[in-house]
Design a protein around this motif. Structure first.
Motif, PDB file in Angstrom:
ATOM      1  N   SER A  74       0.839  -1.206   0.000  1.00 37.49           N
ATOM      2  CA  SER A  74       0.000   0.000   0.000  1.00 37.49           C
ATOM      3  C   SER A  74       0.872   1.253   0.000  1.00 37.49           C
ATOM      4  CB  SER A  74      -0.963  -0.003   1.198  1.00 37.49           C
ATOM      5  OG  SER A  74      -0.291   0.194   2.422  1.00 37.49           O
ATOM      6  N   TRP A  75       1.914   1.254   0.830  1.00 36.95           N
ATOM      7  CA  TRP A  75       2.770   2.438   0.910  1.00 36.95           C
ATOM      8  C   TRP A  75       3.623   2.596  -0.353  1.00 36.95           C
ATOM      9  CZ3 TRP A  75       2.971   7.060   2.151  1.00 36.95           C
ATOM     10  CH2 TRP A  75       4.153   7.783   2.345  1.00 36.95           C
ATOM     11  N   VAL A  76       4.070   1.475  -0.929  1.00 35.36           N
ATOM     12  CA  VAL A  76       4.824   1.533  -2.193  1.00 35.36           C
ATOM     13  C   VAL A  76       3.956   2.168  -3.284  1.00 35.36           C
ATOM     14  CG1 VAL A  76       5.938   0.163  -4.008  1.00 35.36           C
ATOM     15  CG2 VAL A  76       6.283  -0.447  -1.598  1.00 35.36           C
ATOM     16  N   ALA A  77       2.701   1.701  -3.394  1.00 38.44           N
ATOM     17  CA  ALA A  77       1.787   2.232  -4.418  1.00 38.44           C
ATOM     18  C   ALA A  77       1.487   3.712  -4.173  1.00 38.44           C
ATOM     19  CB  ALA A  77       0.484   1.420  -4.419  1.00 38.44           C
ATOM     20  N   VAL A  78       1.306   4.084  -2.894  1.00 39.62           N
ATOM     21  CA  VAL A  78       1.006   5.481  -2.561  1.00 39.62           C
ATOM     22  C   VAL A  78       2.206   6.380  -2.866  1.00 39.62           C
ATOM     23  CG1 VAL A  78       0.503   7.052  -0.627  1.00 39.62           C
ATOM     24  CG2 VAL A  78      -0.813   4.942  -0.900  1.00 39.62           C
ATOM     25  N   GLN A  79       3.413   5.894  -2.590  1.00 36.05           N
ATOM     26  CA  GLN A  79       4.614   6.686  -2.926  1.00 36.05           C
ATOM     27  C   GLN A  79       4.727   6.885  -4.439  1.00 36.05           C
ATOM     28  OE1 GLN A  79       7.283   4.139  -0.452  1.00 36.05           O
ATOM     29  NE2 GLN A  79       8.227   6.077   0.087  1.00 36.05           N
ATOM     30  N   GLU A  80       4.443   5.831  -5.203  1.00 32.36           N
ATOM     31  CA  GLU A  80       4.454   5.955  -6.678  1.00 32.36           C
ATOM     32  C   GLU A  80       3.401   6.977  -7.127  1.00 32.36           C
ATOM     33  OE1 GLU A  80       6.474   4.728  -8.883  1.00 32.36           O
ATOM     34  OE2 GLU A  80       7.254   2.796  -8.197  1.00 32.36           O
ATOM     35  N   LEU A  81       2.237   6.918  -6.501  1.00 29.79           N
ATOM     36  CA  LEU A  81       1.166   7.875  -6.813  1.00 29.79           C
ATOM     37  C   LEU A  81       1.629   9.300  -6.525  1.00 29.79           C
ATOM     38  CD1 LEU A  81      -1.917   8.316  -7.511  1.00 29.79           C
ATOM     39  CD2 LEU A  81      -2.292   8.241  -5.043  1.00 29.79           C
ATOM     40  N   GLY A  82       2.364   9.469  -5.426  1.00 33.11           N
ATOM     41  CA  GLY A  82       2.862  10.787  -5.034  1.00 33.11           C
ATOM     42  C   GLY A  82       3.799  11.415  -6.059  1.00 33.11           C
ATOM     43  N   GLN A  83       4.393  10.595  -6.941  1.00 29.24           N
ATOM     44  CA  GLN A  83       5.283  11.089  -8.004  1.00 29.24           C
ATOM     45  C   GLN A  83       4.501  11.607  -9.217  1.00 29.24           C
ATOM     46  OE1 GLN A  83       8.767  10.928  -7.495  1.00 29.24           O
ATOM     47  NE2 GLN A  83       8.092  10.243  -5.482  1.00 29.24           N
ATOM     48  N   LYS A  84       3.216  11.282  -9.265  1.00 30.72           N
ATOM     49  CA  LYS A  84       2.413  11.628 -10.447  1.00 30.72           C
ATOM     50  C   LYS A  84       1.917  13.071 -10.381  1.00 30.72           C
ATOM     51  CE  LYS A  84       0.460   7.132 -11.564  1.00 30.72           C
ATOM     52  NZ  LYS A  84       0.480   7.237 -13.024  1.00 30.72           N
ATOM     53  N   THR A  85       1.621  13.617 -11.542  1.00 26.43           N
ATOM     54  CA  THR A  85       0.983  14.928 -11.617  1.00 26.43           C
ATOM     55  C   THR A  85      -0.425  14.722 -12.156  1.00 26.43           C
ATOM     56  OG1 THR A  85       3.128  15.886 -12.145  1.00 26.43           O
ATOM     57  CG2 THR A  85       1.202  17.255 -12.564  1.00 26.43           C
ATOM     58  N   ILE A  86      -1.406  15.052 -11.328  1.00 31.17           N
ATOM     59  CA  ILE A  86      -2.804  14.959 -11.768  1.00 31.17           C
ATOM     60  C   ILE A  86      -3.313  16.391 -11.880  1.00 31.17           C
ATOM     61  CG2 ILE A  86      -5.088  14.035 -11.268  1.00 31.17           C
ATOM     62  CD1 ILE A  86      -3.773  11.921  -9.507  1.00 31.17           C
ATOM     63  N   PRO A  87      -3.707  16.832 -13.090  1.00 28.77           N
ATOM     64  CA  PRO A  87      -4.138  18.221 -13.268  1.00 28.77           C
ATOM     65  C   PRO A  87      -5.243  18.614 -12.286  1.00 28.77           C
ATOM     66  CG  PRO A  87      -3.993  17.089 -15.381  1.00 28.77           C
ATOM     67  CD  PRO A  87      -3.775  16.049 -14.323  1.00 28.77           C
ATOM     68  N   GLY A  88      -5.069  19.754 -11.630  1.00 31.22           N
ATOM     69  CA  GLY A  88      -6.086  20.278 -10.723  1.00 31.22           C
ATOM     70  C   GLY A  88      -6.115  19.627  -9.354  1.00 31.22           C
ATOM     71  N   VAL A  89      -5.127  18.729  -9.093  1.00 27.83           N
ATOM     72  CA  VAL A  89      -5.133  17.983  -7.828  1.00 27.83           C
ATOM     73  C   VAL A  89      -3.784  18.112  -7.127  1.00 27.83           C
ATOM     74  CG1 VAL A  89      -5.366  15.671  -6.800  1.00 27.83           C
ATOM     75  CG2 VAL A  89      -6.800  16.305  -8.744  1.00 27.83           C
ATOM     76  N   ILE A  90      -3.833  18.353  -5.829  1.00 26.01           N
ATOM     77  CA  ILE A  90      -2.624  18.273  -4.999  1.00 26.01           C
ATOM     78  C   ILE A  90      -2.726  16.968  -4.228  1.00 26.01           C
ATOM     79  CG2 ILE A  90      -1.347  19.282  -3.067  1.00 26.01           C
ATOM     80  CD1 ILE A  90      -2.762  21.985  -3.864  1.00 26.01           C
TER      81      ILE A  90
END
Length: 197
Positions: free
Chosen positions: A26-42
């Motif tokens: 779960s934390w590995v996936a969340v860290q990978e997600l944290g590297q992404k840029t989603i327009p309009g989202v922090i």
């Protein structure tokens, strides 16, 4: 209003190690997600230890500090083989010991709260959005998050605001997805959920 102020804050938490999960998917996936840029989202990410008392304090504090548009807790389940969208959480029955070998008092999450809280986010809709997205990951809906820290953290958030709380179980890494593939799925989950809020 600046562009930053218009962006929606999404808090995504993953869990630390426990039991056989020395690296928590779960934390590995969340860290990978944290590297992404989603327009309009922090995207704000946070690792949470597998400890009832910490969850009880830390989760409400994060809600207060961030005032998020959406909160998604992510946990690992060895039974899962897809992104598993949990629709509800339970208040009682927490008898399984956390990593500090403790249980919540009365095996209960929030004293005096109802036994079951249901998210107002329609997980069936999120599921079909993920499955129709063309991604490698697949999604399913579940109604039993398992009476452990996953269920517990979800109940804490649902008790704060059920209109913008969600829980997602992911399979262990490589069974069958990589951390990055799971993060792609989580990104789709976020977009779908935000469209409902």
């Amino acid at each position: 209003m600046s562009d930053e102020e218009k962006k929606k804050t999404v808090l995504v938490t993953g869990f630390g190690p426990f039991g056989e999960h020395t690296v928590n998917a779960s934390w590995v996936a969340v860290q990978e997600l944290g590297q992404k840029t989603i327009p309009g989202v922090i995207i704000e990410i946070q690792e949470i230890p597998v400890v009832y008392e910490t969850v009880k304090k830390q989760v409400p504090q994060l809600w207060e500090d961030l005032n998020p548009e959406l909160v998604i807790h992510v946990g690992v389940s060895k039974e899962a083989n897809a992104i598993t969208l949990e629709q509800q959480a339970h208040n009682e029955g927490y008898k399984r010991l956390d990593v500090l070998k403790t249980c919540p008092s009365n095996n209960c999450c929030v004293e005096g709260a109802e036994e079951c809280l249901v998210s107002s986010i329609n997980m069936e809709k999120v599921c079909s959005d993920v499955n129709g997205s063309g991604l490698k990951v697949k999604a399913v809906v579940s109604h039993d998050p398992g009476r452990y820290l996953c269920d517990f953290s979800y109940f804490v958030s649902l008790h704060i605001d059920r209109s913008k709380s969600a829980f997602v179980h992911v399979p262990p890494l490589g069974k069958p997805y990589t951390g990055l593939e799971l993060a792609d799925g989580l990104e789709q989950v976020i977009l779908s959920m935000l469209s409902q809020i």
